[in-house]
Design a protein around this motif. Structure first.
Motif, PDB file in Angstrom:
ATOM      1  N   LEU A 116       2.807   5.820  -2.956  1.00  0.00           N
ATOM      2  CA  LEU A 116       3.990   6.613  -3.285  1.00  0.00           C
ATOM      3  C   LEU A 116       4.162   6.744  -4.798  1.00  0.00           C
ATOM      4  N   ALA A 117       3.852   5.694  -5.543  1.00  0.00           N
ATOM      5  CA  ALA A 117       3.960   5.752  -7.008  1.00  0.00           C
ATOM      6  C   ALA A 117       2.952   6.740  -7.584  1.00  0.00           C
ATOM      7  N   VAL A 118       1.711   6.698  -7.111  1.00  0.00           N
ATOM      8  CA  VAL A 118       0.693   7.631  -7.601  1.00  0.00           C
ATOM      9  C   VAL A 118       1.058   9.056  -7.193  1.00  0.00           C
ATOM     10  N   PHE A 119       1.552   9.234  -5.966  1.00  0.00           N
ATOM     11  CA  PHE A 119       1.990  10.552  -5.510  1.00  0.00           C
ATOM     12  C   PHE A 119       3.106  11.087  -6.389  1.00  0.00           C
ATOM     13  N   THR A 120       4.043  10.242  -6.780  1.00  0.00           N
ATOM     14  CA  THR A 120       5.164  10.668  -7.615  1.00  0.00           C
ATOM     15  C   THR A 120       4.684  11.143  -8.985  1.00  0.00           C
ATOM     16  N   VAL A 121       3.719  10.453  -9.555  1.00  0.00           N
ATOM     17  CA  VAL A 121       3.166  10.874 -10.842  1.00  0.00           C
ATOM     18  C   VAL A 121       2.474  12.224 -10.702  1.00  0.00           C
ATOM     19  N   VAL A 136      -2.237  16.626  -4.686  1.00  0.00           N
ATOM     20  CA  VAL A 136      -1.005  15.873  -4.928  1.00  0.00           C
ATOM     21  C   VAL A 136      -0.734  14.908  -3.784  1.00  0.00           C
ATOM     22  N   PHE A 137      -0.979  15.343  -2.543  1.00  0.00           N
ATOM     23  CA  PHE A 137      -0.704  14.509  -1.383  1.00  0.00           C
ATOM     24  C   PHE A 137      -1.845  13.530  -1.060  1.00  0.00           C
ATOM     25  N   SER A 138      -2.957  13.630  -1.746  1.00  0.00           N
ATOM     26  CA  SER A 138      -4.107  12.778  -1.434  1.00  0.00           C
ATOM     27  C   SER A 138      -3.825  11.276  -1.542  1.00  0.00           C
ATOM     28  N   PRO A 139      -3.012  10.778  -2.492  1.00  0.00           N
ATOM     29  CA  PRO A 139      -2.725   9.334  -2.484  1.00  0.00           C
ATOM     30  C   PRO A 139      -2.014   8.881  -1.205  1.00  0.00           C
ATOM     31  N   ILE A 143       0.841  -1.204   0.000  1.00  0.00           N
ATOM     32  CA  ILE A 143       0.000   0.000   0.000  1.00  0.00           C
ATOM     33  C   ILE A 143       0.870   1.246   0.000  1.00  0.00           C
ATOM     34  N   TRP A 144       1.928   1.262   0.814  1.00  0.00           N
ATOM     35  CA  TRP A 144       2.838   2.415   0.839  1.00  0.00           C
ATOM     36  C   TRP A 144       3.455   2.661  -0.528  1.00  0.00           C
TER      37      TRP A 144
END
Length: 134
Positions: free
Chosen positions: A26-31, A48-51, A21-22
């Protein structure tokens, strides 16, 4: 040299599902972060921080579910210790993410050392846990 999944789980006190999950959040946040910094999308920092916030919520839900299952299985002490440790980690990581997002929106006068304080505390707890394991 590198930690395998079992060692990483022991040091951090988490399961492979929580690590997954982390990493996914983190991958979606990076995109989203790269899209915001490139200027392609006009997202707010909260979007941006919502994921990361959603990942923390999913991990908290998982921790509570594991606590209930261990409690039903009459393993009260290990359930309590695992829940306490996991929720402490989640609260400190969430607090860091929240303070960083708040700092980036320029709505506060926090210094970066104050924003990073939850991570410093978390690193101390992980060090203590690592010393207890070996």
């Amino acid at each position: 040299m590198f930690f395998n999944l079992q060692e990483l789980g022991q040091w951090l006190g988490v399961t492979a599902y929580e690590i997954w999950i982390w990493l996914t959040s983190l991958a979606v946040f990076t995109v989203l972060l790269s899209l915001k910094l490139d200027g392609n999308m006009d997202f707010s920092w909260w979007v941006v921080f919502s994921p990361l916030f959603i990942g923390d919520a999913l991990n908290a839900y998982f921790v509570v579910t594991v606590f209930i299952r261990m409690y039903i299985a009459k393993r009260v002490r290990p359930a309590s210790l695992r829940t306490l440790w996991s929720l402490l980690q989640l609260v400190l990581v969430f607090l860091f993410e929240y303070l960083l997002c708040w700092k980036l929106t320029d709505s506060t006068q926090f210094e970066y050392s104050e924003v990073m304080a939850p991570l410093f505390i978390l690193s101390q707890f992980i060090m203590i846990r690592a010393c207890q394991l070996h």
